[in-house]
Scaffold this motif. Structure first.
Motif, short mmCIF file in Angstrom:
data_model
loop_
_atom_site.label_atom_id
_atom_site.label_comp_id
_atom_site.label_asym_id
_atom_site.label_seq_id
_atom_site.Cartn_x
_atom_site.Cartn_y
_atom_site.Cartn_z
N ARG A 1 0.87 -1.29 -0.05
CA ARG A 1 0.03 -0.12 0.09
C ARG A 1 0.75 1.39 -0.03
NH1 ARG A 1 -4.84 -0.91 4.45
NH2 ARG A 1 -5.54 0.71 3.29
N LEU A 2 2.09 1.01 0.06
CA LEU A 2 3.01 2.05 -0.20
C LEU A 2 3.44 2.54 -1.44
CD1 LEU A 2 5.45 1.47 2.78
CD2 LEU A 2 3.58 3.10 2.67
N ALA A 3 3.67 3.79 -1.96
CA ALA A 3 3.72 4.07 -3.34
C ALA A 3 5.05 3.46 -3.98
CB ALA A 3 3.74 5.58 -3.46
N ASN A 4 6.20 3.31 -3.08
CA ASN A 4 7.21 2.85 -3.66
C ASN A 4 7.32 1.34 -3.11
OD1 ASN A 4 8.78 5.49 -4.49
ND2 ASN A 4 8.22 6.05 -2.60
N GLY A 5 6.62 0.76 -3.04
CA GLY A 5 6.60 -0.92 -2.66
C GLY A 5 7.28 -0.88 -1.27
N GLY A 6 7.31 -0.23 -0.47
CA GLY A 6 8.10 -0.08 0.76
C GLY A 6 8.59 1.36 0.89
N LEU A 7 9.17 1.18 2.38
CA LEU A 7 9.57 2.77 2.90
C LEU A 7 10.99 2.99 1.90
CD1 LEU A 7 9.64 2.61 6.69
CD2 LEU A 7 8.06 3.96 5.05
N ARG A 8 10.86 4.15 1.22
CA ARG A 8 12.14 4.88 0.69
C ARG A 8 13.23 4.90 1.60
NH1 ARG A 8 11.28 9.97 -2.94
NH2 ARG A 8 13.62 9.99 -2.48
N LEU A 9 14.43 4.46 0.93
CA LEU A 9 15.54 4.42 1.86
C LEU A 9 16.20 5.90 1.82
CD1 LEU A 9 17.49 2.32 3.48
CD2 LEU A 9 18.82 2.28 1.37
N ASP A 10 16.18 6.33 0.67
CA ASP A 10 16.66 7.83 0.69
C ASP A 10 15.81 8.76 0.90
OD1 ASP A 10 15.27 7.28 -1.79
OD2 ASP A 10 16.79 8.46 -3.18
N ALA A 11 15.03 8.93 1.82
CA ALA A 11 14.06 9.88 2.16
C ALA A 11 13.80 10.03 3.58
CB ALA A 11 12.68 9.24 1.66
N LEU A 12 12.92 11.02 3.79
CA LEU A 12 12.83 11.31 5.38
C LEU A 12 11.33 10.80 5.62
CD1 LEU A 12 13.00 13.07 7.98
CD2 LEU A 12 11.99 14.90 6.69
N HIS A 13 11.25 10.43 6.74
CA HIS A 13 9.94 9.74 7.27
C HIS A 13 9.58 10.35 8.47
CE1 HIS A 13 9.96 6.97 4.03
NE2 HIS A 13 11.44 6.63 3.91
N GLU A 14 8.51 10.71 8.92
CA GLU A 14 8.12 11.07 10.12
C GLU A 14 7.06 10.34 10.83
OE1 GLU A 14 8.35 16.10 9.35
OE2 GLU A 14 6.24 15.15 9.70
N ILE A 15 7.34 10.19 12.29
CA ILE A 15 6.54 9.36 13.30
C ILE A 15 6.04 10.15 14.27
CG2 ILE A 15 6.63 7.11 14.41
CD1 ILE A 15 9.26 7.49 11.62
N ALA A 16 4.80 9.80 14.69
CA ALA A 16 4.55 10.44 16.08
C ALA A 16 3.61 9.52 16.78
CB ALA A 16 3.89 11.75 15.58
N GLY A 17 3.52 9.60 18.24
CA GLY A 17 2.51 8.89 18.77
C GLY A 17 1.13 9.75 18.45
N ALA A 18 0.19 8.64 18.55
CA ALA A 18 -1.18 9.04 18.25
C ALA A 18 -1.64 10.31 19.19
CB ALA A 18 -2.05 8.09 18.28
N THR A 19 -1.42 10.10 20.39
CA THR A 19 -1.64 10.99 21.40
C THR A 19 -0.53 11.35 22.36
OG1 THR A 19 -2.05 9.10 23.40
CG2 THR A 19 -3.79 9.75 21.74
N HIS A 20 -0.74 12.24 23.45
CA HIS A 20 0.25 12.64 24.33
C HIS A 20 0.64 11.49 25.26
CE1 HIS A 20 1.92 15.19 27.51
NE2 HIS A 20 2.36 15.77 26.59
N ASP A 21 -0.07 10.43 25.40
CA ASP A 21 0.05 9.46 26.18
C ASP A 21 1.36 8.68 26.14
OD1 ASP A 21 -1.68 7.54 28.34
OD2 ASP A 21 -0.30 6.23 27.11
N MET A 22 2.28 8.53 27.31
CA MET A 22 3.16 8.01 27.16
C MET A 22 3.46 6.52 26.46
SD MET A 22 6.77 7.99 27.98
CE MET A 22 6.72 9.50 29.09
N ALA A 23 2.36 5.90 26.61
CA ALA A 23 2.32 4.55 25.86
C ALA A 23 2.44 4.63 24.28
CB ALA A 23 0.99 3.71 26.32
N ASP A 24 1.61 5.60 23.84
CA ASP A 24 1.50 5.71 22.31
C ASP A 24 3.13 6.46 22.04
OD1 ASP A 24 -0.95 4.93 22.07
OD2 ASP A 24 -1.70 6.95 21.93
#
Length: 217
Positions: free
Chosen positions: A7-30
């Motif tokens: 379901r990713l446009a490049n068939g997976g995460l592009r190696l030569d690229a920036l990817h951002e990740i965040a917890g869904a909430t402020h909760d420590m578990a996320d």
């Protein structure tokens, strides 16, 4: 994992690229789930991993459980977000690292564009952990040049036939990707190889419907 890669446009995460990740909430578990998700990605990178932090809160045994051995890690501590982003950019341009990770609260579009440009043409994946500035805030609300942007939340763990807690599960939301659509997917948390998997029930339904085996990636 095929269920995500397909379901990713490049068939997976592009190696030569920036990817951002965040917890869904402020909760420590996320927050912890998001940290382990990006650690699992870095675990499958080809070489040393530079992790730039603002605070000393990483737990090495936890990172090892998702495949990121402490012997591969190089830590750098930044005084503020500006210094953190500069260290990240320098690490990406070095070309001798498999992954560069940074944790920041406030990152403008120009800074993400510089990180993306630094990554292009190389083999160093850039992973930016966007932390919540306050409860109720959206770390992914600001414009960004990142190729993919992810929210990670804890989900109920795998049921067990006996009392106890099974393998953790996460709800992954691909908020945005260049050249493709966003989506949500429940997965089992990264294992010791850094790979997620479809929960057993979902994998079984997929196999029955399409004749495909359950796969992890």
């Amino acid at each position: 994992m095929e269920a995500l890669d397909s379901r990713l446009a490049n068939g997976g995460l592009r190696l030569d690229a920036l990817h951002e990740i965040a917890g869904a909430t402020h909760d420590m578990a996320d927050d912890c789930a998001a940290t382990l998700f990006l650690a699992g990605i870095a675990a499958r990178a080809w070489g040393p991993v530079l992790w730039v932090v603002r605070r000393r809160d990483l737990f090495a045994p936890g990172l090892a459980q998702v495949g990121l051995d402490h012997k591969r890690l190089i830590y750098a501590e930044a005084a503020d977000d500006e210094e953190l982003l500069a260290i990240m950019e320098e690490g990406i341009r070095h070309r001798g690292l498999g992954a560069v990770i940074g944790e920041a609260r406030r990152v403008g579009m120009p800074a993400t564009r510089r990180l993306q440009l630094a990554a292009e043409g190389g083999r160093t994946i850039a992973l930016l952990m966007k932390r919540h500035t306050r409860e109720g805030s959206d770390p992914l609300g600001a414009p960004s040049a990142a190729v993919t942007r992810w929210r990670v939340a804890c989900a109920p763990s795998t049921p067990l036939p006996v009392a106890g807690v099974g393998r953790p599960r996460w709800r992954l939301e691909l908020v945005r990707q260049k050249g493709g659509e966003g989506f949500e997917q429940i997965v089992e948390a990264c294992d010791a190889t850094g790979r997620c998997a479809l929960p057993a029930a979902l994998g079984h339904r997929k196999a029955v419907a399409g004749g495909a085996d359950r796969q992890a990636a």
